[in-house]
Design a protein around this motif. Structure first.
Motif, short mmCIF file in Angstrom:
data_model
loop_
_atom_site.label_atom_id
_atom_site.label_comp_id
_atom_site.label_asym_id
_atom_site.label_seq_id
_atom_site.Cartn_x
_atom_site.Cartn_y
_atom_site.Cartn_z
N ILE A 6 13.95 1.50 -5.88
CA ILE A 6 14.80 2.20 -4.90
C ILE A 6 13.99 2.49 -3.65
N SER A 7 12.76 2.95 -3.84
CA SER A 7 11.95 3.36 -2.69
C SER A 7 11.55 2.20 -1.80
N GLU A 8 11.52 0.99 -2.37
CA GLU A 8 11.22 -0.19 -1.54
C GLU A 8 12.50 -0.99 -1.25
N GLY A 50 11.41 -8.25 4.18
CA GLY A 50 12.73 -8.37 3.55
C GLY A 50 12.84 -7.51 2.31
N GLU A 51 11.68 -7.20 1.67
CA GLU A 51 11.77 -6.44 0.42
C GLU A 51 10.51 -5.66 0.05
N HIS A 52 9.37 -5.96 0.62
CA HIS A 52 8.14 -5.28 0.18
C HIS A 52 7.86 -3.98 0.94
N GLY A 88 14.46 -6.39 -3.63
CA GLY A 88 15.38 -7.51 -3.81
C GLY A 88 14.85 -8.39 -4.92
N GLY A 89 15.23 -9.63 -4.88
CA GLY A 89 14.78 -10.58 -5.90
C GLY A 89 15.63 -11.82 -5.81
N PRO A 90 15.41 -12.79 -6.69
CA PRO A 90 16.15 -14.05 -6.60
C PRO A 90 17.67 -13.88 -6.56
N SER A 148 2.79 10.54 -10.61
CA SER A 148 3.19 9.30 -11.28
C SER A 148 4.45 9.54 -12.09
N THR A 149 5.40 8.58 -11.97
CA THR A 149 6.66 8.74 -12.72
C THR A 149 6.64 7.96 -14.04
N LEU A 150 5.47 7.48 -14.42
CA LEU A 150 5.42 6.57 -15.59
C LEU A 150 5.94 7.21 -16.88
N GLY A 209 0.80 -1.23 0.00
CA GLY A 209 0.00 0.00 0.00
C GLY A 209 0.83 1.27 0.00
N GLY A 210 2.15 1.17 -0.24
CA GLY A 210 3.02 2.35 -0.19
C GLY A 210 2.61 3.44 -1.17
N GLY A 211 2.03 3.07 -2.31
CA GLY A 211 1.68 4.06 -3.32
C GLY A 211 0.21 4.49 -3.27
N LEU A 247 3.57 -17.87 -9.70
CA LEU A 247 3.08 -18.43 -8.43
C LEU A 247 2.14 -17.47 -7.69
N SER A 248 2.54 -16.20 -7.67
CA SER A 248 1.75 -15.23 -6.90
C SER A 248 0.28 -15.23 -7.34
N PRO A 249 0.00 -15.00 -8.66
CA PRO A 249 -1.41 -15.02 -9.06
C PRO A 249 -2.06 -16.40 -8.91
N ASP A 302 16.55 -7.96 -9.44
CA ASP A 302 15.58 -8.59 -10.34
C ASP A 302 14.29 -9.00 -9.62
N PRO A 303 13.55 -8.01 -9.07
CA PRO A 303 12.29 -8.40 -8.44
C PRO A 303 11.44 -9.22 -9.42
N ALA A 304 10.67 -10.16 -8.87
CA ALA A 304 9.87 -11.03 -9.75
C ALA A 304 8.89 -10.21 -10.60
N SER A 305 8.61 -8.98 -10.17
CA SER A 305 7.70 -8.10 -10.91
C SER A 305 8.44 -7.25 -11.95
N LEU A 306 9.65 -7.65 -12.33
CA LEU A 306 10.52 -6.75 -13.09
C LEU A 306 9.97 -6.29 -14.43
N GLU A 366 10.22 4.53 0.89
CA GLU A 366 8.81 4.39 0.48
C GLU A 366 8.16 5.72 0.11
N GLY A 367 8.92 6.59 -0.53
CA GLY A 367 8.34 7.84 -1.02
C GLY A 367 7.95 8.80 0.07
N THR A 368 8.49 8.61 1.29
CA THR A 368 8.09 9.49 2.39
C THR A 368 9.07 10.62 2.64
N LEU A 369 10.26 10.57 2.02
CA LEU A 369 11.27 11.60 2.29
C LEU A 369 11.46 12.57 1.12
N GLY A 370 11.30 12.08 -0.10
CA GLY A 370 11.51 12.93 -1.27
C GLY A 370 11.11 12.18 -2.53
N ILE A 371 11.10 12.92 -3.63
CA ILE A 371 10.73 12.30 -4.92
C ILE A 371 12.01 12.09 -5.72
C1 LIG Z 1 3.90 -10.42 -8.74
C2 LIG Z 1 4.79 -9.54 -7.91
C3 LIG Z 1 6.07 -9.98 -7.61
C4 LIG Z 1 6.91 -9.19 -6.83
N1 LIG Z 1 8.16 -9.63 -6.57
C5 LIG Z 1 9.02 -8.87 -5.86
C6 LIG Z 1 10.35 -9.32 -5.61
O1 LIG Z 1 10.78 -10.39 -6.03
N2 LIG Z 1 11.15 -8.51 -4.88
C7 LIG Z 1 10.71 -7.29 -4.42
O2 LIG Z 1 11.50 -6.59 -3.78
N3 LIG Z 1 9.45 -6.86 -4.63
C8 LIG Z 1 8.60 -7.60 -5.35
N4 LIG Z 1 7.33 -7.16 -5.58
C9 LIG Z 1 6.87 -5.87 -5.01
C10 LIG Z 1 7.02 -4.64 -5.95
O3 LIG Z 1 7.04 -5.03 -7.30
C11 LIG Z 1 8.28 -3.85 -5.62
O4 LIG Z 1 8.17 -3.29 -4.32
C12 LIG Z 1 8.62 -2.73 -6.59
O5 LIG Z 1 9.87 -2.20 -6.25
C13 LIG Z 1 7.59 -1.61 -6.65
O6 LIG Z 1 7.87 -0.81 -7.78
P1 LIG Z 1 6.73 0.09 -8.44
O7 LIG Z 1 7.32 0.84 -9.57
O8 LIG Z 1 5.55 -0.72 -8.78
O9 LIG Z 1 6.42 1.08 -7.25
P2 LIG Z 1 5.01 1.52 -6.61
O10 LIG Z 1 4.28 0.32 -6.12
O11 LIG Z 1 4.31 2.43 -7.52
O12 LIG Z 1 5.53 2.36 -5.37
C14 LIG Z 1 6.21 1.73 -4.31
C15 LIG Z 1 6.68 2.79 -3.31
O13 LIG Z 1 7.67 3.60 -3.89
C16 LIG Z 1 7.32 4.97 -3.86
N5 LIG Z 1 7.84 5.55 -5.10
C17 LIG Z 1 7.69 5.09 -6.36
N6 LIG Z 1 8.40 5.85 -7.22
C18 LIG Z 1 9.01 6.81 -6.48
C19 LIG Z 1 9.89 7.91 -6.77
N7 LIG Z 1 10.30 8.18 -8.00
N8 LIG Z 1 10.30 8.68 -5.75
C20 LIG Z 1 9.92 8.44 -4.48
N9 LIG Z 1 9.10 7.43 -4.15
C21 LIG Z 1 8.66 6.62 -5.12
C22 LIG Z 1 5.80 5.00 -3.70
O14 LIG Z 1 5.37 6.16 -3.04
C23 LIG Z 1 5.57 3.75 -2.87
O15 LIG Z 1 5.74 4.03 -1.51
C24 LIG Z 1 6.45 -7.93 -6.35
C25 LIG Z 1 5.16 -7.49 -6.66
C26 LIG Z 1 4.34 -8.28 -7.42
C27 LIG Z 1 2.95 -7.78 -7.74
#
Ligand SMILES: Cc1cc2nc3c(=O)[nH]c(=O)nc-3n(C[C@H](O)[C@H](O)[C@H](O)COP(=O)(O)OP(=O)(O)OC[C@H]3O[C@@H](n4cnc5c(N)ncnc54)[C@H](O)[C@@H]3O)c2cc1C
Length: 462
Positions: A149-151, A418-420, A154-156, A94-96, A82-84, A329-331, A136-140, A204-209
């Motif tokens: 960076i904000s979270e 550990g990483e979320h 990690g990854g495998p 949004s940084t998209l 729920g960080g975002g 696996l997650s879904p 290499d988070p699994a969501s890469l 987690e986006g609480t200190l700066g952008i």
């Molecule tokens: C299927 C699945 C697998 C996953 N596997 C892993 C894994 O293996 N390892 C892992 O670590 N995580 C994993 N995750 C969690 C997630 O993908 C990571 O935490 C990822 O780093 C989030 O990136 P995001 O771009 O989606 O950020 P968001 O979800 O959009 O934001 C995450 C946080 O970062 C902040 N933020 C985003 N961009 C910025 C910015 N530019 N400046 C400041 N703050 C910012 C937001 O405010 C929020 O607090 C997984 C998630 C899913 C759904």
């Protein structure tokens, strides 16, 4: 923070006049779209801005600081805690559209990127030049570097290469008052003053952008091999991991317990014998010669630990398929129950087995399925307590299960994440792990960077 429609209207008007190229969406459909992440917690923002350059972002920040509205940075919204989520409404930033790889610099072994670059895109751009960015988070294929960076994702591959913070050389950030900070730089060592860039990893986006990141890169390993190893019990698989880590450092060791194994069995290239209770995916990388000799050692260790079957992916595409199965696996968990309470706990390596044993007991006592898998090589397991949010007897039990899980993890000298990250879903549990002086110090840091608590309010701390 009080927000009035008039304030929103005035802000919108001012942005449109003074920052005409900045995308701004305030229609209900867009607001609904940007109201959540993978935590499935919803809270409507009032508007969303999409800067594509630092100039646009700076233009927006100059205006926004005069309006008493929260600003929540968002990357790709794959965060699971729920960080975002803009819990207090206001503005989603949004940084998209900040998705450019500014430069790839092999000589200096670094890359400079905007925060909205998708991690998988960066991997592929580098691989074309035989370069490598390990995190290499699994969501890469979905998530962004800014989110990583904000979270501190990690990854495998963290078992061999470490996590995101190990690759940050520098970054540019905007504070909530519009101040622009350039932290770190292009050097691989830098001890001039406090290492503030590290503070942003996991903030987690609480200190700066974060508006730009300079990241360390490596040469692409000459070769990679992926081994799938099947075990008759979870104990055999985990003992194997422990033996492996005493001798070798594979580039990944992923574990699945019996429930997770059953979920993926129909997707595997070979059918699983009935007696398989657990599996490991072990990846090796390096020079051809080194990997061949590592493979021999790994075969011996797996067989010594009663591996039932051991197969080597024959090609990169077969390896990618196996990784795809791991990522699915997650879904796939939703076939067990409609709600998963997924927690990415981590314990010291020696305590992995005691934790997994406790999970069996917990599952029996709660009478709820628990599926566990994850990056076992660094003690980081994804524990999924499966339940149904709408079931009045099961759901409270599941929540109680989460609390027991965290207490157990802390008892085993581990961490609740550990990483979320902590975000919203874990903030009530943070005081279980951190002492009051530590929490107070963290809150002081937040206050110093963001005295009016406008940046991603409501996160991390209760
Ligand atoms: C299927 C699945 C697998 C996953 N596997 C892993 C894994 O293996 N390892 C892992 O670590 N995580 C994993 N995750 C969690 C997630 O993908 C990571 O935490 C990822 O780093 C989030 O990136 P995001 O771009 O989606 O950020 P968001 O979800 O959009 O934001 C995450 C946080 O970062 C902040 N933020 C985003 N961009 C910025 C910015 N530019 N400046 C400041 N703050 C910012 C937001 O405010 C929020 O607090 C997984 C998630 C899913 C759904």
């Amino acid at each position: 923070m009080e927000k009035q429609p008039k304030t929103i209207r005035e802000l919108t008007r001012e942005i449109r006049v003074k920052c005409p190229s900045l995308w701004l969406w305030d229609d209900l459909e867009s607001r609904l779209n940007f109201a959540t992440d993978r935590s499935a917690i919803f809270s409507l923002p009032d508007l969303i801005v999409f800067p594509s350059t630092e100039e646009e972002l700076s233009c927006f920040m100059d205006i926004a600081q005069r309006y008493p509205l929260p600003i929540t940075p968002q990357g790709a919204r794959t965060g699971t805690t729920g960080g975002g989520v803009p819990v207090q409404g206001g503005i989603v930033l949004s940084t998209l559209r900040m998705n450019r790889i500014e430069s790839i610099d092999p000589e200096n072994r670094l890359v400079i990127v905007q925060p909205g670059v998708i991690t998988g895109h960066l991997h592929r751009a580098l691989e074309q030049q035989r370069l490598f960015y390990p995190p290499d988070p699994a969501s890469l294929e979905l998530c962004t570097i800014g989110g990583n960076i904000s979270e501190d994702a990690g990854g495998p591959r963290a078992v061999k290469y470490g996590v995101t913070h190990d690759y940050i050389l520098g970054m540019t950030v905007f504070l909530s008052d519009g101040k622009r900070l350039e932290l770190g730089g292009m050097t691989h060592k830098n001890v001039a003053g406090y290492r503030l860039s590290s503070l942003f990893a996991g903030s987690e986006g609480t200190l700066g952008i974060i508006t730009s990141a300079t990241l360390r890169i490596l040469p692409l390993p000459e070769t990679r091999h992926l081994v799938l190893s099947l075990f008759p019990s979870v104990t055999a698989a985990l003992t194997c991991v422990s033996d492996l880590l005493l001798k070798e450092t594979p580039s990944a060791i992923e574990f699945m317990d019996r429930r997770a194994t059953r979920l993926v069995q129909s997707k595997l290239p070979t059918s699983l014998p009935e007696k398989v209770e657990s599996l490991l995916l072990i990846e090796l990388d390096g020079s051809g010669q080194a990997v061949t000799s590592q493979l021999d050692i790994i075969r011996q260790i797996c067989h010594k630990n009663a591996a039932i079957g051991l197969s080597l992916a024959k090609s990169q595409s077969e390896a990618n398929k196996l990784w795809g199965i791991r990522r699915s696996l997650s879904p796939a968990l939703y076939s067990i129950a409609p709600t998963k309470l997924n927690h990415d706990v981590v314990v010291p390596l020696r305590n992995i087995m005691p934790l997994v044993d406790k999970l069996d007991t917990l599952s029996e006592e709660l009478d709820l399925p628990i599926a566990t898998f994850g990056h076992v090589g660094d003690g980081n397991l994804h524990v999924n307590i499966m339940t149904d949010r709408n079931n009045p007897s099961a759901y409270p039990k599941a929540l109680h299960g989460v609390e027991r899980l965290f207490r157990e993890v802390i008892n085993l000298k581990g961490s609740i994440s550990g990483e979320h990250g902590i975000g919203l879903t874990k903030k009530a549990y943070l005081p279980y792990q951190l002492s009051r002086p530590v929490l107070e110090t963290m809150k002081h840091i937040k206050q110093m960077f963001d005295p009016e608590e406008r940046l991603n309010p409501g996160k991390i701390f209760s």
